[in-house]
Scaffold this motif. Structure first.
Motif, PDB file in Angstrom:
ATOM      1  N   ARG A  16       0.806  -1.223   0.000  1.00 44.35           N
ATOM      2  CA  ARG A  16       0.000   0.000   0.000  1.00 44.35           C
ATOM      3  C   ARG A  16       0.838   1.270   0.000  1.00 44.35           C
ATOM      4  O   ARG A  16       0.609   2.173  -0.777  1.00 44.35           O
ATOM      5  CB  ARG A  16      -0.931   0.008   1.212  1.00 44.35           C
ATOM      6  N   MET A  17       1.796   1.349   0.889  1.00 35.02           N
ATOM      7  CA  MET A  17       2.543   2.589   1.068  1.00 35.02           C
ATOM      8  C   MET A  17       3.410   2.941  -0.143  1.00 35.02           C
ATOM      9  O   MET A  17       3.357   4.063  -0.641  1.00 35.02           O
ATOM     10  CB  MET A  17       3.408   2.492   2.332  1.00 35.02           C
ATOM     11  N   ALA A  18       4.179   1.999  -0.643  1.00 34.45           N
ATOM     12  CA  ALA A  18       5.109   2.287  -1.742  1.00 34.45           C
ATOM     13  C   ALA A  18       4.398   2.789  -3.000  1.00 34.45           C
ATOM     14  O   ALA A  18       4.816   3.800  -3.577  1.00 34.45           O
ATOM     15  CB  ALA A  18       5.972   1.067  -2.042  1.00 34.45           C
ATOM     16  N   PRO A  19       3.310   2.137  -3.440  1.00 34.15           N
ATOM     17  CA  PRO A  19       2.618   2.668  -4.618  1.00 34.15           C
ATOM     18  C   PRO A  19       2.023   4.062  -4.386  1.00 34.15           C
ATOM     19  O   PRO A  19       1.990   4.887  -5.299  1.00 34.15           O
ATOM     20  CB  PRO A  19       1.501   1.649  -4.886  1.00 34.15           C
ATOM     21  N   GLU A  20       1.580   4.338  -3.173  1.00 33.18           N
ATOM     22  CA  GLU A  20       1.018   5.661  -2.873  1.00 33.18           C
ATOM     23  C   GLU A  20       2.093   6.744  -2.889  1.00 33.18           C
ATOM     24  O   GLU A  20       1.841   7.866  -3.327  1.00 33.18           O
ATOM     25  CB  GLU A  20       0.288   5.647  -1.536  1.00 33.18           C
ATOM     26  N   VAL A  21       3.285   6.417  -2.427  1.00 30.42           N
ATOM     27  CA  VAL A  21       4.397   7.383  -2.484  1.00 30.42           C
ATOM     28  C   VAL A  21       4.711   7.696  -3.943  1.00 30.42           C
ATOM     29  O   VAL A  21       4.869   8.855  -4.317  1.00 30.42           O
ATOM     30  CB  VAL A  21       5.643   6.861  -1.740  1.00 30.42           C
ATOM     31  N   ARG A  22       4.774   6.660  -4.773  1.00 31.28           N
ATOM     32  CA  ARG A  22       5.040   6.877  -6.197  1.00 31.28           C
ATOM     33  C   ARG A  22       3.946   7.746  -6.823  1.00 31.28           C
ATOM     34  O   ARG A  22       4.232   8.689  -7.551  1.00 31.28           O
ATOM     35  CB  ARG A  22       5.122   5.539  -6.931  1.00 31.28           C
TER      36      ARG A  22
END
Length: 61
Positions: A16-22
């Motif tokens: 969840r977190m990594a794709p949202e940062v991108r």
């Protein structure tokens, strides 16, 4: 800061977190520069290739 060659380290959940940062970074880039999503993705790829976007991510259970 990214325009001044900053390095962005990201550590966290790959699901969840990594794709949202991108999404956040490419969205900011596109809105600030008036470019397309494709151009923002290319910019983001360049950050990774230049080792200016570093991830330490793991899968969530």
């Amino acid at each position: 800061m990214l325009q001044d060659q900053a390095v962005v380290p990201v550590c966290g959940d790959a699901t969840r977190m990594a794709p949202e940062v991108r999404r956040a970074l490419t969205g900011i880039f596109a809105s600030r520069t008036g470019t397309s999503a494709g151009d923002a993705d290319a910019w983001f790829t360049g950050l990774r290739q230049a080792n200016r976007f570093l991830e330490d991510i793991w899968g969530a259970d």
